[in-house]
Scaffold this motif. Sequence first.
Motif, PDB file in Angstrom:
ATOM      1  N   ASN A   1       0.815  -1.212   0.000  1.00 45.75           N
ATOM      2  CA  ASN A   1       0.000   0.000   0.000  1.00 45.75           C
ATOM      3  C   ASN A   1       0.851   1.265   0.000  1.00 45.75           C
ATOM      4  OD1 ASN A   1      -2.331  -1.523   0.035  1.00 45.75           O
ATOM      5  ND2 ASN A   1      -2.560  -1.448   2.261  1.00 45.75           N
ATOM      6  N   ALA A   2       2.077   1.165   0.506  1.00 39.71           N
ATOM      7  CA  ALA A   2       2.972   2.324   0.545  1.00 39.71           C
ATOM      8  C   ALA A   2       3.866   2.401  -0.690  1.00 39.71           C
ATOM      9  CB  ALA A   2       3.833   2.290   1.811  1.00 39.71           C
ATOM     10  N   GLY A   3       3.664   1.500  -1.657  1.00 44.47           N
ATOM     11  CA  GLY A   3       4.489   1.510  -2.853  1.00 44.47           C
ATOM     12  C   GLY A   3       5.757   0.698  -2.731  1.00 44.47           C
ATOM     13  N   GLY A   4       5.847  -0.098  -1.671  1.00 47.24           N
ATOM     14  CA  GLY A   4       7.028  -0.926  -1.474  1.00 47.24           C
ATOM     15  C   GLY A   4       6.720  -2.392  -1.681  1.00 47.24           C
ATOM     16  N   ALA A   5       7.579  -3.242  -1.152  1.00 48.86           N
ATOM     17  CA  ALA A   5       7.408  -4.681  -1.300  1.00 48.86           C
ATOM     18  C   ALA A   5       8.016  -5.370  -0.100  1.00 48.86           C
ATOM     19  CB  ALA A   5       8.052  -5.188  -2.590  1.00 48.86           C
ATOM     20  N   ALA A   6       7.526  -6.572   0.179  1.00 50.24           N
ATOM     21  CA  ALA A   6       8.061  -7.385   1.262  1.00 50.24           C
ATOM     22  C   ALA A   6       8.331  -8.786   0.735  1.00 50.24           C
ATOM     23  CB  ALA A   6       7.086  -7.439   2.433  1.00 50.24           C
ATOM     24  N   ARG A   7       9.467  -9.342   1.124  1.00 48.38           N
ATOM     25  CA  ARG A   7       9.831 -10.701   0.717  1.00 48.38           C
ATOM     26  C   ARG A   7      10.172 -11.498   1.961  1.00 48.38           C
ATOM     27  NH1 ARG A   7      13.875  -9.580  -2.430  1.00 48.38           N
ATOM     28  NH2 ARG A   7      15.549 -10.101  -0.960  1.00 48.38           N
ATOM     29  N   ILE A   8       9.625 -12.705   2.070  1.00 47.58           N
ATOM     30  CA  ILE A   8       9.862 -13.558   3.232  1.00 47.58           C
ATOM     31  C   ILE A   8      10.561 -14.822   2.764  1.00 47.58           C
ATOM     32  CG2 ILE A   8       8.792 -14.810   5.134  1.00 47.58           C
ATOM     33  CD1 ILE A   8       6.472 -12.842   4.966  1.00 47.58           C
ATOM     34  N   ASP A   9      11.761 -15.030   3.271  1.00 47.05           N
ATOM     35  CA  ASP A   9      12.541 -16.230   2.943  1.00 47.05           C
ATOM     36  C   ASP A   9      12.694 -17.051   4.217  1.00 47.05           C
ATOM     37  OD1 ASP A   9      13.069 -15.425   0.232  1.00 47.05           O
ATOM     38  OD2 ASP A   9      14.485 -13.969   1.044  1.00 47.05           O
ATOM     39  N   SER A  10      12.152 -18.267   4.207  1.00 50.83           N
ATOM     40  CA  SER A  10      12.221 -19.108   5.392  1.00 50.83           C
ATOM     41  C   SER A  10      12.101 -20.560   4.992  1.00 50.83           C
ATOM     42  CB  SER A  10      11.104 -18.735   6.376  1.00 50.83           C
ATOM     43  OG  SER A  10      11.230 -19.470   7.576  1.00 50.83           O
ATOM     44  N   ALA A  11      12.649 -21.417   5.819  1.00 48.34           N
ATOM     45  CA  ALA A  11      12.505 -22.858   5.652  1.00 48.34           C
ATOM     46  C   ALA A  11      12.596 -23.480   7.036  1.00 48.34           C
ATOM     47  CB  ALA A  11      13.585 -23.422   4.732  1.00 48.34           C
ATOM     48  N   VAL A  12      11.915 -24.579   7.214  1.00 52.20           N
ATOM     49  CA  VAL A  12      11.893 -25.238   8.514  1.00 52.20           C
ATOM     50  C   VAL A  12      13.310 -25.615   8.939  1.00 52.20           C
ATOM     51  CG1 VAL A  12      11.027 -27.225   9.787  1.00 52.20           C
ATOM     52  CG2 VAL A  12       9.569 -26.080   8.106  1.00 52.20           C
ATOM     53  N   GLY A  13      13.705 -25.136  10.112  1.00 55.62           N
ATOM     54  CA  GLY A  13      15.025 -25.437  10.653  1.00 55.62           C
ATOM     55  C   GLY A  13      16.139 -24.559  10.147  1.00 55.62           C
ATOM     56  N   ARG A  14      15.836 -23.579   9.258  1.00 53.52           N
ATOM     57  CA  ARG A  14      16.897 -22.769   8.656  1.00 53.52           C
ATOM     58  C   ARG A  14      16.713 -21.277   8.890  1.00 53.52           C
ATOM     59  NH1 ARG A  14      16.848 -24.672   2.595  1.00 53.52           N
ATOM     60  NH2 ARG A  14      18.279 -22.894   2.437  1.00 53.52           N
ATOM     61  N   GLY A  15      15.847 -20.891   9.821  1.00 51.71           N
ATOM     62  CA  GLY A  15      15.692 -19.482  10.147  1.00 51.71           C
ATOM     63  C   GLY A  15      14.803 -18.739   9.167  1.00 51.71           C
ATOM     64  N   THR A  16      14.650 -17.457   9.415  1.00 51.46           N
ATOM     65  CA  THR A  16      13.760 -16.618   8.616  1.00 51.46           C
ATOM     66  C   THR A  16      14.411 -15.266   8.350  1.00 51.46           C
ATOM     67  OG1 THR A  16      11.816 -17.652   9.617  1.00 51.46           O
ATOM     68  CG2 THR A  16      11.479 -15.533   8.530  1.00 51.46           C
ATOM     69  N   THR A  17      14.219 -14.763   7.135  1.00 46.72           N
ATOM     70  CA  THR A  17      14.659 -13.416   6.775  1.00 46.72           C
ATOM     71  C   THR A  17      13.501 -12.700   6.105  1.00 46.72           C
ATOM     72  OG1 THR A  17      16.967 -14.096   6.458  1.00 46.72           O
ATOM     73  CG2 THR A  17      16.276 -12.011   5.452  1.00 46.72           C
ATOM     74  N   VAL A  18      13.113 -11.556   6.671  1.00 50.35           N
ATOM     75  CA  VAL A  18      12.073 -10.711   6.100  1.00 50.35           C
ATOM     76  C   VAL A  18      12.755  -9.485   5.493  1.00 50.35           C
ATOM     77  CG1 VAL A  18      10.001  -9.346   6.538  1.00 50.35           C
ATOM     78  CG2 VAL A  18      10.376 -11.492   7.765  1.00 50.35           C
ATOM     79  N   THR A  19      12.571  -9.263   4.204  1.00 51.53           N
ATOM     80  CA  THR A  19      13.182  -8.139   3.504  1.00 51.53           C
ATOM     81  C   THR A  19      12.101  -7.140   3.117  1.00 51.53           C
ATOM     82  OG1 THR A  19      14.910  -9.593   2.617  1.00 51.53           O
ATOM     83  CG2 THR A  19      14.632  -7.439   1.566  1.00 51.53           C
TER      84      THR A  19
END
Length: 411
Positions: free
Chosen positions: A382-400
């Motif tokens: 809604n603000a003109g941006g984007a979000a990407r979520i990279d995660s896998a079970v047992g390997r942590g999470t990164t939200v960009t």
Amino acid sequence: MPAAEARLARETTRRRTAVTREQVETVAARALGTFGIVFGAQALPLALAQSTGLRPGAGVALVAVLYGSILAVALAAATKVAVRSAALVFAVLYAGAILAWPLIVVDLEVVADSPPWLYFLCTVATTAAVVALPTMWAVAYTVLVPAMYGVVRLLPAGGGASVSLAILDAVYALILGAVVLIIVTMLRNAARAVDVAQEAALERYESAVRQHASELERAKVDALVHDSVLTTLLSAAAANAPDEQALAARMARDAVRRLDQAGVGWPQTGDRVGLPHLVRRLRAALATFAVAFTVRVVNTGGVEIPVEAADALSTAAVQAMVNSMQHAEDGERVVRREVRVRGIRTGGCAIEIADTGVGFDVEQIPAERLGVRVSIIERMANAGGAARIDSAVGRGTTVTLLWPAGVEADR
């Protein structure tokens, strides 16, 4: 404001111990796996005994298929991988076994003294349906499968039980399945309420930050008016000599200049702010959390973004940090968390919230999880941006978080 920050810290700590949808699903899945093995072990001797009265190969195949699917459910629950798929497969296979039972029994003597061994797995099957299916479909399964067993129980292949005994067996299985369904549904509703409360808490935090900034700016302007404007007016009113009038004029010019600077420094809708302003907001939020995050800031000098974009980035980043605090730990590993803020050229920003926690399957996020879909993905869009979520079970999470959308591809 310190009192408000203390309250927010307490709310954050409470949210870490509250029931969440992920915890509910994990408990339900592991209970399904555990009781599936227990009830399966209980029924195994009878299953092997009755398999001799079934069509050649049918008894062994039935035992192998159902017990293999039970072990698959237990393994999926232990690893948190494809839990719903494994539970759905077992539920479907069990219903198929009930329907096929009258067709594969060739020796009625094997069921003359005891009911079909499938009965002992009926509650496991209804629980699997609760885990795998939406509520309405789970209700239908919980009612239909015991009813199907009751009908089979009346047939010669099911032991030729009396109507009252068949109804009693079916109702007993229905009651057990309904109890599991009610408990899991109540816990899911409680978890949904936690999501809503979390979203409201984040909105309150954002409102408190805005109000605090406004109060600070008002105090600054009030002090400026008192120290400069009023003093200038009083000096001008008392100025009689030429040198006093010249001094009053210089004071007036200085007061006007300072007022202009104060007006420029107060961000309004449509204004632009530097990334250091955004970094300060994130650090203020981190100061209220009970968990430590490492903060890394790169190339933020001279980068400016709209106030609306800064608000979206800040709120989405706080939500991602809250999610990490709630879901990344499993009580067995030490989780490291990091926030990276990076300026891109002169008008873009990327924020990464990363942890080394348990991770999750992004494709399995329930639609009602507001914290990810609404507070992060939709807010950035809604603000003109984007979000990407990279995660896998047992390997942590990164939200960009990116603003504007596609800024990394254009740099």
